[in-house]
Motif scaffolding. Structure first.
Motif, short mmCIF file in Angstrom:
data_model
loop_
_atom_site.label_atom_id
_atom_site.label_comp_id
_atom_site.label_asym_id
_atom_site.label_seq_id
_atom_site.Cartn_x
_atom_site.Cartn_y
_atom_site.Cartn_z
N ILE B 42 -2.95 44.29 18.02
CA ILE B 42 -2.18 44.85 17.36
C ILE B 42 -2.82 46.11 16.53
O ILE B 42 -3.87 45.97 16.16
CB ILE B 42 -1.71 43.74 16.19
N GLU B 43 -2.16 46.93 16.70
CA GLU B 43 -3.07 48.59 16.39
C GLU B 43 -2.38 49.14 15.26
O GLU B 43 -1.24 49.76 15.37
CB GLU B 43 -3.22 49.24 17.42
N ASN B 44 -2.75 49.14 13.92
CA ASN B 44 -2.16 49.84 12.93
C ASN B 44 -0.78 49.73 12.82
O ASN B 44 -0.20 50.68 12.38
CB ASN B 44 -2.44 51.46 13.04
N LEU B 45 -0.26 48.37 12.75
CA LEU B 45 0.97 48.09 12.79
C LEU B 45 1.68 48.00 11.35
O LEU B 45 0.97 47.64 10.43
CB LEU B 45 1.27 46.81 13.19
N SER B 46 2.82 49.00 11.11
CA SER B 46 3.47 48.86 9.83
C SER B 46 4.86 48.63 9.87
O SER B 46 5.44 48.97 10.88
CB SER B 46 3.21 50.17 8.96
N LYS B 47 5.32 48.15 8.92
CA LYS B 47 6.82 47.96 8.71
C LYS B 47 7.03 48.36 7.36
O LYS B 47 6.72 47.90 6.31
CB LYS B 47 7.09 46.48 8.87
N VAL B 48 8.22 49.45 7.49
CA VAL B 48 8.59 49.76 6.03
C VAL B 48 10.53 49.33 6.05
O VAL B 48 11.00 49.49 6.82
CB VAL B 48 8.62 51.45 6.30
N PHE B 49 10.49 49.00 4.75
CA PHE B 49 11.89 48.35 4.53
C PHE B 49 12.27 49.45 3.52
O PHE B 49 11.52 49.89 2.63
CB PHE B 49 11.65 46.96 4.02
N HIS B 50 13.72 49.56 3.47
CA HIS B 50 14.20 50.50 2.49
C HIS B 50 15.15 49.29 1.56
O HIS B 50 15.91 48.83 2.00
CB HIS B 50 15.25 51.53 3.00
N ILE B 51 14.80 49.71 0.22
CA ILE B 51 15.65 48.67 -0.66
C ILE B 51 16.35 49.76 -1.63
O ILE B 51 15.95 50.66 -2.28
CB ILE B 51 14.68 48.08 -1.49
N ARG B 52 17.67 49.47 -1.29
CA ARG B 52 18.61 50.23 -2.22
C ARG B 52 18.88 49.72 -3.49
O ARG B 52 19.11 48.52 -3.90
CB ARG B 52 20.13 50.35 -1.39
N GLN B 53 18.60 50.61 -4.55
CA GLN B 53 18.87 50.18 -5.75
C GLN B 53 19.43 51.25 -6.39
O GLN B 53 19.15 52.28 -6.88
CB GLN B 53 17.45 50.00 -6.54
N PHE B 55 21.71 54.06 -6.82
CA PHE B 55 21.85 55.23 -5.97
C PHE B 55 20.68 55.33 -5.03
O PHE B 55 20.72 56.47 -4.34
CB PHE B 55 22.56 56.30 -6.74
N SER B 56 19.65 54.97 -5.73
CA SER B 56 18.00 55.61 -5.04
C SER B 56 17.95 54.45 -3.98
O SER B 56 18.52 53.58 -4.03
CB SER B 56 17.07 55.71 -6.25
N SER B 57 17.01 54.87 -3.22
CA SER B 57 16.44 53.89 -2.30
C SER B 57 14.92 53.82 -2.19
O SER B 57 14.59 54.85 -2.04
CB SER B 57 17.07 54.28 -1.06
N GLN B 58 14.61 52.69 -2.53
CA GLN B 58 13.10 52.57 -2.74
C GLN B 58 12.57 52.18 -1.09
O GLN B 58 13.05 51.35 -0.54
CB GLN B 58 12.94 51.48 -3.50
N GLU B 59 11.38 52.67 -0.92
CA GLU B 59 10.81 52.50 0.41
C GLU B 59 9.40 51.32 0.18
O GLU B 59 8.70 51.86 -0.70
CB GLU B 59 10.63 53.44 0.93
N PHE B 60 9.29 50.32 0.93
CA PHE B 60 7.88 49.92 0.89
C PHE B 60 7.43 49.30 2.09
O PHE B 60 8.15 48.92 2.96
CB PHE B 60 8.02 48.83 -0.40
N HIS B 61 6.28 49.17 2.08
CA HIS B 61 5.62 48.67 3.20
C HIS B 61 5.33 47.02 3.38
O HIS B 61 4.40 46.81 2.50
CB HIS B 61 4.23 49.46 3.43
N ALA B 62 6.05 46.39 4.07
CA ALA B 62 6.01 45.16 4.06
C ALA B 62 4.69 44.52 4.74
O ALA B 62 4.01 43.66 4.64
CB ALA B 62 7.22 44.30 4.66
N VAL B 63 4.47 45.35 5.81
CA VAL B 63 3.15 45.45 6.51
C VAL B 63 2.59 46.71 6.64
O VAL B 63 3.19 47.75 6.76
CB VAL B 63 3.38 44.97 7.94
N ASP B 64 1.32 46.65 6.24
CA ASP B 64 0.62 48.20 6.19
C ASP B 64 -0.31 48.34 6.88
O ASP B 64 -1.63 47.86 6.73
CB ASP B 64 0.30 48.44 4.56
N LYS B 65 -0.45 48.99 8.16
CA LYS B 65 -1.55 49.20 8.89
C LYS B 65 -2.42 47.88 9.41
O LYS B 65 -3.57 47.92 9.07
CB LYS B 65 -2.36 50.34 8.44
N ALA B 66 -1.71 47.11 9.90
CA ALA B 66 -2.46 45.78 10.28
C ALA B 66 -3.11 46.01 11.75
O ALA B 66 -2.49 46.68 12.51
CB ALA B 66 -1.51 44.57 10.19
#
Ligand SMILES: Nc1ncnc2c1ncn2[C@@H]1O[C@H](COP(=O)(O)OP(=O)(O)OP(=O)(O)O)[C@@H](O)[C@H]1O
Ligand SMILES: Nc1ncnc2c1ncn2[C@@H]1O[C@H](COP(=O)(O)OP(=O)(O)OP(=O)(O)O)[C@@H](O)[C@H]1O
Ligand code: SF4
Ligand code: SF4
Ligand SMILES: [Mg+2]
Ligand SMILES: [Mg+2]
Lengths: 334, 372
Positions: B42-53, B55-66
């Motif tokens: 597993i190399e630098n694995l990330s998962k980004v989710f977008h959460i709509r709030q 009208f804006s959409s927030q982005e966050f890393h559920a997994v960040d460079k594992a």
């Protein structure tokens, strides 16, 4: 404080008939217990021994194939003795909505998958109280914040939350209206220990502030240790030991309970630990005599044929075991 | 009880089901040589989710460079612990091809497995790598008899012919403390939580996989069964060369069974190394916090002081510096606006400023130990 729920010789079986094969699973078999108002009553025991079944019967919320074939469940409500079997629809609804709240096992599923969390809360709160959307949202937002859940949860759908978040949301839903009687089936299994601790604290707060009674099932003996006043140990549909929490943890007498406490792993050692020998018995053909006899290192001949009675071996300490009973009679004969 | 399962929930964890009957051709695993030695990378694995709030959409890393490597010549139990919501399941789903990685590379036996959508790839991969999930009831349709799944899996992966299947299935079931007779003909809701979970584990074992990704496989079980399952993992590792990624909240079994461990917090791996070191003598303040929160059965150790959940989670994903800064008893100025480095220290890696400069905490930094 008096008894709030009691069972007398309660038997609840799953009676199924699939493709002509009849099967009777004796999940709750002759259980007599008293739950005191305001206490935390812990229930522990092997997976499949009937804990969730017992809870469903205590709640009076069960359907076929689960059938009460004997005994009774009695509630003491406002000084009145009400037999669960005789309750009118109205009484049941009242009980269910006003007094009791139930956090079922695997409760992450009770959230409606196509509704946002805040809408589920509104549905629930407005069914019980006359509130506007704004009021229920505010109430919900405050309560969730106290539980350490982020703002984003409110607008999320259940699948967007982690397992632990969903579980906390469910607990929040079940306790937001401060019920008198809380039945919680494995409420903390999906949580990390830090959050688990917070959730337990919150259950304790609700329980203490409202003088609520909490009936708590968990496999996590550490959780019982920190929350329960008394613990009941179930084995294969039977109540085999019941005592104050400390007694169960420090001087359990039933051989099954002793295994249970001793098999707990800890951070002290990585040495190989054994699990209880043998397999959990199948409850459609439970063993004769003492249901633990096939796995019990102390078993004697009598254990194979005669079922031990639950006796009070010390004040408020009940155990069902022939060997313990014998030791006791020897001790008292001296 | 009706189960509301068909909403937008977790993807079906049953790869075997999707493959249907026709997996005739045996897949071509990578037997062509190539550098051996790495089972999973597993190399630098990330998962980004977008959460709509709104009208804006927030982005966050559920997994960040594992980054995690599991060797193939040294099967191991790799434990993953950490906060609820820290990305453990998301990590597992990416490894299992059930969630696409936003960034990073996944390799299994030298093949890139970021995309396993081809049928051939899928059959090969899911024979090698089997999942076990947190919630056994989600793994089975309530309308289908539970033994049916076992027979289907055995047939799909050609593990036993029709005649031998019952015997083979019974044998695997006995490894998890069940018998075929006991579960035959039953629907999932006729089993207790623990029984359903054991069936799910048995199903994973049916294909004789090399890697099991088990997401909270024992949380539904009593202590004794927990021990029998983790002992079973230990056995599989020692005698059948199976590696296990063991995700759990139960630190005691992680300690007991895990050879190495990764501790996750808000998408980061904050501490990783041999289990004995990491849990025996945790260095990262969050790992220390975890360890002291384990409920003890000794009444003298009952938790006394309160913890405030409200500070947890509320804004940690969006913090610019260390995600733990808001509740770290050792927090320093630098922690608020800078991402801590991964430091190698005492045989493990720790993501924390305290251990920078090759280690020895500076005097100002030492003022930490009393954590609770
Ligand atoms: N609908 C059903 N039909 C037939 N048998 C059932 C049904 N539901 C449960 N059982 C059986 O009844 C017994 C008790 O189940 P129960 O769910 O009460 O166990 P439990 O103690 O809660 O276990 P766990 O800790 O694993 O949740 C089990 O043997 C189970 O297989
Ligand atoms: N499909 C999704 N859409 C948006 N956010 C998601 C989705 N799936 C997961 N998340 C978020 O990603 C984060 C990590 O979730 P994940 O399920 O991986 O956590 P976890 O470590 O497995 O937690 P737990 O121990 O509670 O199971 C959580 O904040 C969760 O809300
Ligand atoms: S009654 Fe006999 S078999 Fe049962 S627990 Fe006691 S000694 Fe063991
Ligand atoms: S980097 Fe700073 S805030 Fe983060 S854990 Fe280390 S000391 Fe605490
Ligand atoms: Mg249960
Ligand atoms: Mg998870």
């Amino acid at each position: 404080m008096g008894t709030i729920i009691e069972t007398n010789n309660l038997r609840a079986y799953y009676i199924t008939n699939a493709y002509g094969v009849e099967r009777t699973v004796k999940a709750v078999d002759d259980i007599t217990l008293r739950i005191q108002e305001g206490e935390v009553y812990g229930i522990a025991g092997e997976s499949g021994c009937g804990k969730s079944t017992l809870l469903r019967v205590l709640l009076n919320a069960y359907d076929p194939p689960l059938t009460v074939v004997g005994g009774e469940v009695v509630y003491h409500l406002d000084g009145e003795r009400v037999n669960a079997a005789d309750m009118t629809e109205e009484q049941q609804r009242d009980l269910r909505w006003r007094t009791i709240s139930y956090i079922p096992q695997g409760s992450m599923h009770v959230l409606n998958p196509v509704r946002r969390i805040r809408d589920s809360f509104h549905d629930f709160i407005s069914a019980h109280r006359d509130v506007s959307k704004a009021e229920s949202f505010a109430l919900t937002a405050n309560y969730l914040r106290d539980l350490g859940l982020p703002e984003k949860v409110l607008a999320s759908y259940p699948h967007q939350l982690s397992g632990g978040m969903r579980q906390r949301v469910t607990i929040a839903l079940a306790t937001i209206l401060w019920p008198k009687l809380i039945f919680a089936d494995e409420p903390t299994t999906a949580l990390d220990v830090v959050v688990q601790r917070g959730v337990i604290q919150m259950l304790k707060d609700v329980q203490q502030n409202e003088g609520s009674t909490l009936v708590l099932i968990t496999h996590d003996i550490g959780v019982h240790a920190n929350l329960a006043d008394r613990i009941a140990i179930l084995y294969a549909g039977k109540l085999v030991e019941e005592a104050a929490t400390q007694t169960i943890l420090e001087s359990p007498r039933h051989p099954y309970t002793r295994f249970l406490i001793e098999s707990l792993p800890s951070l002290d050692s990585r040495e190989e630990r054994l699990s209880i020998p043998g397999r959990p018995p199948a409850l459609d053909r439970p063993p004769s005599g003492c249901r633990f006899h096939e796995r019990c290192p102390l078993a004697k001949d009598i254990c194979k044929t005669i079922e031990p009675a639950l006796i009070e071996i010390a004040p408020k300490h009940f155990t069902a075991c022939h060997v313990v009973e014998e030791e006791l009679s020897h001790a008292s004969a001296v | 009880m009706p189960q509301q399962s068909d909403g937008p929930k977790t993807p079906p964890p049953a790869p075997a089901r999707q493959d249907g009957e026709g997996s005739q051709r045996l897949p071509l695993p990578d037997s062509s040589g190539g550098p051996r030695g790495v089972l999973l990378q597993i190399e630098n694995l990330s998962k980004v989710f977008h959460i709509r709030q709104g009208f804006s959409s927030q982005e966050f890393h559920a997994v960040d460079k594992a980054s995690i490597v599991i060797d193939s010549d040294k099967p191991e139990i790799f434990a993953v612990v950490g906060e609820s919501g820290s990305g453990k399941t998301t990590l597992a789903k990416m490894v299992l091809g059930m969630e696409a990685a936003s960034e990073g590379i996944l390799r299994y036996k030298n093949r890139v497995i970021n995309d396993i959508s081809s049928k051939e790839m899928k059959t090969w991969f899911y024979r090698e790598v089997q999942p076990v999930f947190q919630d056994p009831f989600a793994a089975f349709s309530p309308l289908k008899r539970i033994d049916g799944y076992l027979f289907e899996t055995a047939a799909n992966y050609k593990m036993a012919n029709k005649k031998e299947a019952p015997r083979y299935i019974n044998e695997v079931l006995s490894e998890v403390g069940l018998t075929l007779a006991e579960i035959a003909g039953r629907y999932p809701n006729e089993l207790s939580g623990g029984q359903a979970q054991r069936v799910a584990i048995a199903r994973a074992l049916l294909t004789k996989p090399s890697l099991i990704v088990a997401d909270e496989p024992v949380s539904m079980l009593d202590a004794s069964l927990r021990m029998s399952i983790v002992n079973m993992f230990r056995n599989l590792k020692d005698h059948s060369e199976v590696s296990v990624i063991y995700i759990t909240h139960d630190l005691a079994t992680a300690f007991y069974a895990g050879d190495r461990i990764a501790v996750m917090l808000r998408g980061w791996i904050v501490e990783m190394g041999p289990t004995e070191q990491v849990l025996g003598n945790p260095l990262h303040p969050y790992t220390q916090n975890l360890k002291t929160s384990i409920p003890s059965i000794r009444s003298s150790d009952a938790w006394n002081e309160k913890i405030d959940l409200a500070v947890i989670e509320t804004d940690e994903y969006t913090r610019t510096g260390c995600k733990f800064a808001g509740r770290c008893p050792a927090v320093m100025d630098i922690c608020h606006d800078n991402i801590p480095p991964n430091v190698q220290h005492q045989g493990r890696s720790v993501k924390c400023f305290l251990y920078e400069d090759d280690g020895a905490p500076t005097s100002q930094k030492v003022a930490t130990p009393a954590l609770g």
